[in-house]
Design an enzyme around this catalytic site. Sequence first.
Site, PDB file in Angstrom:
ATOM      1  CG  ASP A 106     -12.073  -2.177  -7.543  1.00 64.24           C
ATOM      2  OD1 ASP A 106     -11.496  -2.797  -6.926  1.00 64.24           O
ATOM      3  OD2 ASP A 106     -12.208  -2.492  -9.051  1.00 64.24           O
TER       4      ASP A 106
HETATM    5  N1  URA Z   1     -11.299  -7.580  -9.022  1.00 61.04           N
HETATM    6  C1  URA Z   1     -11.394  -6.322  -9.317  1.00 61.04           C
HETATM    7  O1  URA Z   1     -10.503  -5.858 -10.267  1.00 61.04           O
HETATM    8  N2  URA Z   1     -12.190  -5.480  -8.647  1.00 61.04           N
HETATM    9  C2  URA Z   1     -13.083  -6.013  -7.604  1.00 61.04           C
HETATM   10  O2  URA Z   1     -13.883  -5.073  -7.079  1.00 61.04           O
HETATM   11  C3  URA Z   1     -12.885  -7.378  -7.518  1.00 61.04           C
HETATM   12  C4  URA Z   1     -12.178  -8.155  -8.033  1.00 61.04           C
END
Ligand code: URA
Length: 242
Positions: A106
Amino acid sequence: MRKTERLDKLLSNLGYGARKDVRHWIKEGWISVDGKPATSPAQKVFADQVLLEGKQLDHADGLTMIYHKPLGTVCSRKEQGRLIYADFPERWIDRKPSLSSVGRLDKETSGLLIVTDDGQLNHQLTSPKHHISKTYAVTLDRPLDGSEIERFASGKLILEDDDRPCLPAELTMLGETEVSLILHEGRYHQVRRMFAAVGNHVNALTRTHIGSLSLQSTALGTGEYNTITAEELMRLVAPDSH
Ligand code: URA
């Protein structure tokens, strides 16, 4: 496998420029093939025979890198924000096959990310069948209540909007609100949604490991990367399978 290709196609697929640029470079004498000036854009060449302005071509056999993703950057062109690709040489964005990240982190997640143009490697690293775990360091909003370790390990936790339960995951407490979590699959926003499912909230998230490869061992600062061959990467990520 070593194969011949048209000179103009080879250079444009490596992101050097359009085919018309290649024509111009040939006229200017900037390209050599096997030590002799290139004669035609249609000339069939092996990549390792070609020099452009006296230099070998850049990662003509494929490009894979280990990257330390900073906070605030995005992995996909469909998302708003600064793309991770802005941290790499500009030419790489025009390569074909194109680079893509192995899974996504993310915008508000930092840490270890593999970026590659190798579809098979990408599949090996993401498919649960290949058993490459991903480990996250998580800072939570509230202390754990003690039930989460079992719930995450149960293989029965169902996330909002999903119908299949999550595969068993290993949660380790490191402090009141500091934990590490090992996942064996990669779903959309999985870590954040798992903690939401048990009534908590993730305040900070970093991916620390892909299989056996740790972010720390790479010594990469945020936004830095190292190129590596797919074979060497697999030796670091899954040493026991070699
Ligand atoms: N889980 C999440 O919530 N975000 C990420 O970037 C990777 C795994």
